[in-house]
Design a protein around this motif. Structure first.
Motif, mmCIF file in Angstrom:
data_model
loop_
_atom_site.group_PDB
_atom_site.id
_atom_site.type_symbol
_atom_site.label_atom_id
_atom_site.label_comp_id
_atom_site.label_asym_id
_atom_site.label_seq_id
_atom_site.Cartn_x
_atom_site.Cartn_y
_atom_site.Cartn_z
ATOM 1 N N HIS A 113 5.908 7.367 -7.480
ATOM 2 C CA HIS A 113 4.714 7.649 -6.427
ATOM 3 C C HIS A 113 3.665 6.628 -6.786
ATOM 4 O O HIS A 113 2.410 6.970 -6.216
ATOM 5 N N ASP A 114 3.734 5.852 -7.408
ATOM 6 C CA ASP A 114 2.794 4.541 -7.904
ATOM 7 C C ASP A 114 2.818 3.697 -6.454
ATOM 8 O O ASP A 114 4.064 3.091 -6.054
ATOM 9 N N ARG A 115 1.839 3.343 -6.028
ATOM 10 C CA ARG A 115 1.992 1.910 -5.018
ATOM 11 C C ARG A 115 2.406 0.849 -5.571
ATOM 12 O O ARG A 115 2.463 0.415 -6.654
ATOM 13 N N ARG A 146 0.905 -1.131 -0.049
ATOM 14 C CA ARG A 146 0.085 -0.002 -0.036
ATOM 15 C C ARG A 146 0.859 1.263 -0.030
ATOM 16 O O ARG A 146 0.065 2.231 -0.220
ATOM 17 N N ARG A 147 2.169 1.106 0.063
ATOM 18 C CA ARG A 147 3.108 2.322 0.187
ATOM 19 C C ARG A 147 3.524 2.371 -1.055
ATOM 20 O O ARG A 147 3.540 1.444 -2.047
ATOM 21 N N THR A 148 3.945 3.767 -1.536
ATOM 22 C CA THR A 148 4.614 4.011 -2.832
ATOM 23 C C THR A 148 5.830 3.325 -3.071
ATOM 24 O O THR A 148 6.513 2.780 -2.012
ATOM 25 N N ALA A 149 6.295 3.147 -4.341
ATOM 26 C CA ALA A 149 7.777 2.704 -4.491
ATOM 27 C C ALA A 149 8.759 3.474 -3.746
ATOM 28 O O ALA A 149 9.682 3.042 -3.194
ATOM 29 N N ARG A 204 8.124 5.702 -11.978
ATOM 30 C CA ARG A 204 7.007 5.121 -11.119
ATOM 31 C C ARG A 204 7.255 5.335 -9.447
ATOM 32 O O ARG A 204 6.669 4.659 -8.841
ATOM 33 N N GLN A 224 8.363 5.166 -1.067
ATOM 34 C CA GLN A 224 8.518 5.027 0.390
ATOM 35 C C GLN A 224 9.187 3.809 0.793
ATOM 36 O O GLN A 224 9.828 3.595 1.842
ATOM 37 N N SER A 228 0.797 -1.636 -7.445
ATOM 38 C CA SER A 228 0.330 -1.830 -8.780
ATOM 39 C C SER A 228 1.530 -2.096 -9.694
ATOM 40 O O SER A 228 1.174 -1.938 -10.966
#
Length: 242
Positions: A139-141, A92-95, A137, A97, A144
């Protein structure tokens, strides 16, 4: 970078490693090949401290672990970042993070992953994502992303640890052939271009031939061969799986 000296390991009556010795130098990829249960992953787990060898010694970045204090032993092991078969991203965290988590040990007093990491760590993590080709990517979870992309995020997270060596335990077993090639190419580039030592447990001899400088073959917990990739013939590889 890494010197494993005659380590052995048993679980009850089952011997899984027997006087295993090997080295990994900076700037090279070393592939471990062998059938299931041959001792490949156990060797890496002894190096990164997930298990303790029953005998023998391990030297990481010049630190002899058996003789080092707990603090020095932990610091030496932090120079070796591990990439696992199961990628272990927080979906559920972004790449970004997830990659920042590689630098978590440098945040004194922090006990859990924050929603927003310090700016300097975010910038470093972004550079690591750029190195693995996924800055777009960031800020993509993680959930995804494709399997191959997630493994590259895991490698970026390892780079954010500022390692001198990467221990890759079956890093491509769950990936399709194209993604597996991409990940192994990346590990090869990190060794050659960044001067990292890479130790990779593989189940695909053709990937070892394509991307490893040296191959270590194990059978029944013992070393069968340790040789430059271009000196190993098909019969030697086949003997590991008999």
């Amino acid at each position: 970078m890494l010197d494993v000296q005659a380590i052995s390991k048993s679980f009850g009556d089952r011997v899984v490693l027997r006087d295993m010795s090997m080295r990994v130098h900076t700037g090279e990829v070393v592939a471990f090949l062998g059938a299931n249960g041959s001792g490949k992953s156990t060797t890496l787990r002894a190096v990164n401290g997930l298990i303790e060898a029953d005998s023998g010694d391990i030297v990481i970045a010049g630190v002899r672990l058996n003789e080092a204090s707990a603090q020095r032993r932990a610091a030496a092991r932090r120079t070796a970042a591990t990439v696992f078969q199961k990628i272990h991203l927080v979906q559920r965290r972004t790449a970004l993070q997830n990659v920042c988590a590689g630098g978590f040990s440098r945040l004194p007093g922090w006990r859990s992953l924050p929603p927003l990491f310090p700016r300097d760590l975010r910038e470093e993590a972004m550079a690591c994502l750029d190195r693995v080709g996924l800055a777009d990517r960031a800020h993509d979870r993680a959930g995804s992303l494709s399997g191959g992309q997630q493994q590259r995020v895991a490698i970026a997270r390892a780079l954010c640890q500022r390692p001198r060596m990467i221990l890759a335990d079956e890093p491509v077993s769950a990936l399709d052939p194209k993604a597996a090639d991409d990940v192994m190419q990346l590990l090869h580039e990190l060794a050659v271009e960044e001067g990292l030592g890479v130790a990779a447990v593989l189940h695909q001899p053709h990937l070892a031939r394509s991307y490893a400088h040296r191959v270590i073959g194990l059978r029944g917990g013992g070393l069968v061969f340790d040789a430059p990739t271009d000196e190993i013939d098909d019969a030697e590889l086949a003997s590991l799986y008999l």
